[in-house]
Design a protein around this motif. Structure first.
Motif, PDB file in Angstrom:
ATOM      1  N   ARG A   1      92.773  90.986 126.441  1.00  0.00           N
ATOM      2  CA  ARG A   1      91.895  91.059 127.187  1.00  0.00           C
ATOM      3  C   ARG A   1      90.815  92.280 127.409  1.00  0.00           C
ATOM      4  N   SER A   2      91.687  93.463 126.781  1.00  0.00           N
ATOM      5  CA  SER A   2      90.583  94.655 126.826  1.00  0.00           C
ATOM      6  C   SER A   2      89.674  94.750 125.729  1.00  0.00           C
ATOM      7  N   GLU A   3      89.917  93.831 124.686  1.00  0.00           N
ATOM      8  CA  GLU A   3      89.069  93.705 123.348  1.00  0.00           C
ATOM      9  C   GLU A   3      87.980  92.558 123.826  1.00  0.00           C
ATOM     10  N   ARG A   4      88.018  91.682 124.736  1.00  0.00           N
ATOM     11  CA  ARG A   4      87.224  90.677 125.026  1.00  0.00           C
ATOM     12  C   ARG A   4      85.802  91.092 125.692  1.00  0.00           C
ATOM     13  N   GLY A   5      85.915  91.884 126.376  1.00  0.00           N
ATOM     14  CA  GLY A   5      84.616  92.537 127.073  1.00  0.00           C
ATOM     15  C   GLY A   5      83.686  93.075 126.028  1.00  0.00           C
ATOM     16  N   ARG A   6      84.250  93.936 125.390  1.00  0.00           N
ATOM     17  CA  ARG A   6      83.157  94.540 124.142  1.00  0.00           C
ATOM     18  C   ARG A   6      82.879  93.520 123.160  1.00  0.00           C
ATOM     19  N   PHE A   7      83.787  92.604 122.838  1.00  0.00           N
ATOM     20  CA  PHE A   7      83.472  91.614 121.837  1.00  0.00           C
ATOM     21  C   PHE A   7      82.532  90.694 122.266  1.00  0.00           C
ATOM     22  N   ILE A   8      82.492  90.289 123.615  1.00  0.00           N
ATOM     23  CA  ILE A   8      81.388  89.364 124.023  1.00  0.00           C
ATOM     24  C   ILE A   8      79.803  90.090 124.125  1.00  0.00           C
ATOM     25  N   ALA A   9      80.091  91.502 124.574  1.00  0.00           N
ATOM     26  CA  ALA A   9      78.877  92.209 124.702  1.00  0.00           C
ATOM     27  C   ALA A   9      78.225  92.559 123.193  1.00  0.00           C
ATOM     28  N   ASN A  10      79.236  92.742 122.218  1.00  0.00           N
ATOM     29  CA  ASN A  10      78.460  93.007 120.987  1.00  0.00           C
ATOM     30  C   ASN A  10      77.885  91.607 120.393  1.00  0.00           C
ATOM     31  N   ILE A  11      78.693  90.542 120.261  1.00  0.00           N
ATOM     32  CA  ILE A  11      78.102  89.291 119.821  1.00  0.00           C
ATOM     33  C   ILE A  11      76.878  88.917 120.457  1.00  0.00           C
ATOM     34  N   LEU A  12      76.853  89.019 121.756  1.00  0.00           N
ATOM     35  CA  LEU A  12      75.606  88.600 122.569  1.00  0.00           C
ATOM     36  C   LEU A  12      74.381  89.611 122.300  1.00  0.00           C
ATOM     37  N   THR A  13      74.522  90.663 121.815  1.00  0.00           N
ATOM     38  CA  THR A  13      73.722  91.601 121.382  1.00  0.00           C
ATOM     39  C   THR A  13      73.208  91.121 120.106  1.00  0.00           C
ATOM     40  N   LEU A  14      74.123  90.703 119.147  1.00  0.00           N
ATOM     41  CA  LEU A  14      73.851  90.394 117.762  1.00  0.00           C
ATOM     42  C   LEU A  14      73.116  89.101 117.781  1.00  0.00           C
ATOM     43  N   PHE A  15      73.447  87.949 118.749  1.00  0.00           N
ATOM     44  CA  PHE A  15      72.844  86.901 118.808  1.00  0.00           C
ATOM     45  C   PHE A  15      71.334  86.979 119.143  1.00  0.00           C
ATOM     46  N   THR A  16      71.152  87.953 120.017  1.00  0.00           N
ATOM     47  CA  THR A  16      69.930  87.896 120.708  1.00  0.00           C
ATOM     48  C   THR A  16      68.965  88.644 119.480  1.00  0.00           C
ATOM     49  N   LEU A  17      69.452  89.448 118.639  1.00  0.00           N
ATOM     50  CA  LEU A  17      68.680  90.245 117.781  1.00  0.00           C
ATOM     51  C   LEU A  17      68.571  89.139 116.580  1.00  0.00           C
ATOM     52  N   ALA A  18      69.646  88.145 116.408  1.00  0.00           N
ATOM     53  CA  ALA A  18      69.203  87.229 115.425  1.00  0.00           C
ATOM     54  C   ALA A  18      68.038  86.100 115.847  1.00  0.00           C
ATOM     55  N   ASN A  19      68.110  85.795 116.967  1.00  0.00           N
ATOM     56  CA  ASN A  19      67.090  85.001 117.409  1.00  0.00           C
ATOM     57  C   ASN A  19      65.842  85.440 117.616  1.00  0.00           C
TER      58      ASN A  19
END
Length: 243
Positions: A190-208
Motif C-alpha cells: 500500500r505504501s508503494e502504490r501511491g507513488r507508483f500511480i503518480a509516476n505512471i500517470l506522469t509518464l503516460f501524460t508525457l507519452a501522450n
C-alpha cells in the motif's frame, strides 16, 4: 527558468526510480510498456488524425450517399443529439461516442472473464490480462486495416468502421487496465502504490504529448494519402511493440 528545469528533472528522476523499482516484477514492467504504447501511438489518433480524415469528407456527403450505413450514422447522430456547426465535427463526436461506449462493453467482457475463471479464481487476473492484450492486438490490427483501405471506402463506411473499431479498442484497453490495476494491488505494498500511480500517470501524460507531436509531424508530411500512410506506419509500430 532554472526552477522549472529543476522541477522537470525531479519528475523524470522520480519516474525513472519508480521504473527501476519494478525490476523484480517483469509483468508490471511489460504492462507499463504496453500502456505507454497505447498512450503514445494509439490514443492520439482520435484527437489528431481522425479530425483530418473527417475534414476531407465533403459537407453533405453522408446525406447524399443514401446507403444503409450512412442512414445508421445519421440515426446515431440524432439519437446522441450530436449537432455541431461543421459536418466533420459531427463525425468526430460520433467516433468519440464509440470511445464512451467502450467502458460499458468492457464491463460485459469482465463479467464473461469472471464466469470463465470461476473454477480457478486464482487465475482470474492472468486470464483477464491475456484477454485484454490479445484484444488490443486484434483491434489495433483492425484499425490498421481500416486506415490502409480508407480511400477505398465510402464516406459513410469510413465513419462507421472507425466508430466500431474505436469503441472495441477502448473496451479492450479498459479490460487490460482493470486487470493491470488488480495485478499491481496484489504485488505492491500500500505504501508503494501511491507513488507508483503518480509516476505512471506522469509518464503516460508525457507519452501522450510526445505521441501527439509525432502524429502532428505525420500530418505535416503532405496530402491526405501521405498523411494516412505515415499515421499507419506509426500505428504499425504500436502493433510491433505489442507483439
Amino acid at each position: 527558468a532554472t526552477s522549472a528545469h529543476a522541477r522537470l528533472f525531479s519528475v523524470f528522476r522520480q519516474v525513472w526510480e519508480g521504473i527501476l523499482s519494478l525490476k523484480s516484477d517483469r509483468t508490471i514492467a511489460l504492462l507499463i510498456l504496453n500502456t505507454l504504447v497505447t498512450n503514445m501511438l494509439v490514443y492520439p489518433l482520435g484527437s489528431v488524425v481522425f479530425p483530418v480524415i473527417f475534414k476531407a469528407i465533403p459537407e453533405g456527403a453522408i446525406e447524399e450517399e443514401g446507403s444503409v450505413v450512412s442512414g445508421v450514422i445519421l440515426g446515431l447522430q440524432n439519437m446522441a443529439g450530436i449537432k455541431k456547426s461543421k459536418a466533420w465535427m459531427n463525425y468526430a463526436a460520433l467516433v468519440s461516442l464509440g470511445g464512451v461506449v467502450g467502458p460499458f462493453l468492457s464491463s460485459a467482457v469482465v463479467y464473461w472473464i469472471k464466469a470463465v475463471s470461476s473454477k480457478c479464481p486464482e487465475r482470474t487476473n492472468w486470464i483477464g490480462l491475456n484477454c485484454g492484450i490479445f484484444g488490443q492486438i486484434a483491434t489495433v490490427s483492425s484499425l490498421l486495416g481500416v486506415l490502409t483501405l480508407l480511400q477505398q471506402f465510402t464516406a459513410g463506411t469510413r465513419i462507421f468502421l472507425l466508430f466500431i473499431v474505436w469503441g472495441a479498442m477502448t473496451a479492450l484497453n479498459n479490460v487490460t487496465t482493470i486487470y493491470f490495476n488488480a495485478h499491481t494491488q496484489q504485488r505492491l505494498d500500500r505504501s508503494e502504490r501511491g507513488r507508483f500511480i503518480a509516476n505512471i500517470l506522469t509518464l503516460f501524460t508525457l507519452a501522450n504529448s510526445i505521441g501527439s507531436l509525432m502524429y502532428g509531424w505525420a500530418l505535416a508530411s503532405g496530402g491526405l494519402e501521405v498523411q494516412i500512410m505515415w499515421s499507419t506506419r506509426l500505428l504499425l509500430a504500436a502493433l510491433a511493440c505489442r507483439l
